[in-house]
Design a protein around this motif. Structure first.
Motif, PDB file in Angstrom:
ATOM      1  N   ALA A  28       0.827  -1.212   0.000  1.00  0.00           N
ATOM      2  CA  ALA A  28       0.000   0.000   0.000  1.00  0.00           C
ATOM      3  C   ALA A  28       0.858   1.257   0.000  1.00  0.00           C
ATOM      4  O   ALA A  28       0.477   2.285  -0.574  1.00  0.00           O
ATOM      5  CB  ALA A  28      -0.944   0.002   1.203  1.00  0.00           C
ATOM      6  N   SER A  29       2.018   1.186   0.641  1.00  0.00           N
ATOM      7  CA  SER A  29       2.899   2.346   0.674  1.00  0.00           C
ATOM      8  C   SER A  29       3.638   2.528  -0.645  1.00  0.00           C
ATOM      9  O   SER A  29       4.199   3.596  -0.911  1.00  0.00           O
ATOM     10  CB  SER A  29       3.913   2.210   1.813  1.00  0.00           C
ATOM     11  OG  SER A  29       4.759   1.098   1.589  1.00  0.00           O
ATOM     12  N   GLU A  30       3.652   1.476  -1.496  1.00  0.00           N
ATOM     13  CA  GLU A  30       4.380   1.529  -2.754  1.00  0.00           C
ATOM     14  C   GLU A  30       3.456   1.677  -3.954  1.00  0.00           C
ATOM     15  O   GLU A  30       3.927   1.679  -5.096  1.00  0.00           O
ATOM     16  CB  GLU A  30       5.213   0.248  -2.919  1.00  0.00           C
ATOM     17  CG  GLU A  30       6.197  -0.012  -1.781  1.00  0.00           C
ATOM     18  CD  GLU A  30       7.242   1.092  -1.653  1.00  0.00           C
ATOM     19  OE1 GLU A  30       7.591   1.704  -2.679  1.00  0.00           O
ATOM     20  OE2 GLU A  30       7.689   1.347  -0.511  1.00  0.00           O
ATOM     21  N   SER A  31       2.148   1.783  -3.732  1.00  0.00           N
ATOM     22  CA  SER A  31       1.218   1.918  -4.853  1.00  0.00           C
ATOM     23  C   SER A  31       1.368   3.298  -5.497  1.00  0.00           C
ATOM     24  O   SER A  31       2.054   4.180  -4.967  1.00  0.00           O
ATOM     25  CB  SER A  31      -0.221   1.711  -4.378  1.00  0.00           C
ATOM     26  OG  SER A  31      -0.567   2.659  -3.395  1.00  0.00           O
ATOM     27  N   ALA A  32       0.748   3.478  -6.666  1.00  0.00           N
ATOM     28  CA  ALA A  32       0.876   4.742  -7.398  1.00  0.00           C
ATOM     29  C   ALA A  32       0.505   5.928  -6.517  1.00  0.00           C
ATOM     30  O   ALA A  32       1.152   6.978  -6.553  1.00  0.00           O
ATOM     31  CB  ALA A  32       0.008   4.702  -8.650  1.00  0.00           C
TER      32      ALA A  32
END
Length: 335
Positions: free
Chosen positions: A275-279
């Motif tokens: 979730a922290s690495e999503s767009a």
């Protein structure tokens, strides 16, 4: 072990001491035995050893869904505590399948593990006073309603409350809660927390869009439900999982002119690693999975050492908000 003793030219008891009480063996003899073990490829049969000794140095953990990094964190925390006590951890994934969960517990029982940590699926089996295992067992991410088992849980009501308060504090007043089905205890509690936060502030509204699950596909459908409303109908969304939030954001992003968080701010739940690495990095509620795993493992070890009469209790851990771009926009900067 007999083969090792013959190869090393020592008594069988000496081999046993090297494996279990090396301090009793002279250094030269110990090295000779270890060299024979290496040359012969000997591997100790811990299952047989447990049967003979009546004890085991292994704990099993059954996780509901390893695709959710919360459960990976729980396993990591549990392993750290288990290792500190000189024990080993075996991991099994139920993959959101009740039958597989039961099979995993049975397999650990057959392997004579010292105890089982269970992060269960939310079903009638764990809600009732059912005997889940004849082996010492502690629940993780779930509380035994009947008090049959010790457990560790996150304060889900507080988590839902914090998510809603965060959006309200950003000036969002037309909120929607995405999550379901409400038969899932955690989802119902997160919704209750959000409702409590909204009830404190006049002029703030909260609608519930119930989903059929907590995965990304369910989030995309919830996003379509949001798009079916007039523009500006909602300005803040509280998702009951990060997967739901990511799926909904994807659906909104595909609709040109609908921006997150300018048009609608989002919070998720679970602090799933991706979730922290999503767009658009997702603001989330962290349940402190590693801490839950450590506490649960210690409860189980206490029970193994103390026996069946050990007092059963449930430890509650308070989750925290981690704000990111999905609610803060450009005010948020990645570290």
């Amino acid at each position: 072990m007999t083969d090792v003793a013959r190869h090393a030219g020592v008594a069988l008891g000496t081999v046993s001491n090297v494996l279990n009480r090396p301090e009793k063996v002279k250094e030269g003899t110990r090295r000779r035995v270890l060299a024979s073990i290496a040359e012969l490829g000997f591997v100790r049969n811990d299952a047989a050893r447990s049967l003979a000794a009546g004890t085991s140095n292994t704990i099993g953990i059954v996780l509901a869904d390893l695709s959710n990094s919360l459960f990976v964190d729980i396993a990591r925390g549990a392993e750290a505590t288990v290792r500190q006590h000189g024990m080993n951890l075996l991991i099994a994934n139920s993959d959101v399948d009740v039958a597989k969960q039961s099979l995993n517990i049975s397999l650990f029982e057959q392997s004579r593990v010292a105890g089982v940590l269970l992060a269960p699926l939310d079903t009638a089996v764990v809600r009732t006073n059912s005997v889940l295992s004849t082996t010492p067992l502690v629940l993780v991410n779930y509380a035994s309603e009947a008090g049959t088992y010790s457990g560790v849980v996150a304060d889900e009501v507080h988590g839902g409350y914090e998510a809603a308060r965060h959006l309200i504090g950003l000036g969002r007043t037309r909120l929607v809660f995405l999550g379901g089905p409400l038969m899932l205890t955690a989802v119902a509690q997160r919704l209750a927390g959000a409702q409590a936060a909204v009830a404190e502030i006049p002029g703030v509204t909260l609608e519930h869009i119930e989903t059929r699950g907590l995965r990304m596909t369910h989030g995309r459908q919830a996003g379509q439900d949001i798009l079916s409303r007039p523009a500006g109908f909602f300005d803040g969304a509280i998702a009951a999982s990060d997967l739901l939030a990511v799926g909904a954001i994807q659906a909104l992003d595909e609709h040109h002119g609908y921006e997150v968080p300018n048009d609608i701010a989002f919070t998720g739940y679970d602090n799933n690693h991706f979730a922290s690495e999503s767009a658009i990095p997702v603001s989330t509620i962290s349940q402190h999975g590693e801490e839950m795993g450590r506490v649960a493992a210690q409860l189980l070890i206490n029970e193994i050492q103390g026996g069946p009469s050990t007092l059963k209790r449930t430890v509650v851990i308070r989750p925290d908000l981690i704000p990111r771009r999905s609610s803060l926009g450009e005010a948020w900067r990645r570290d």
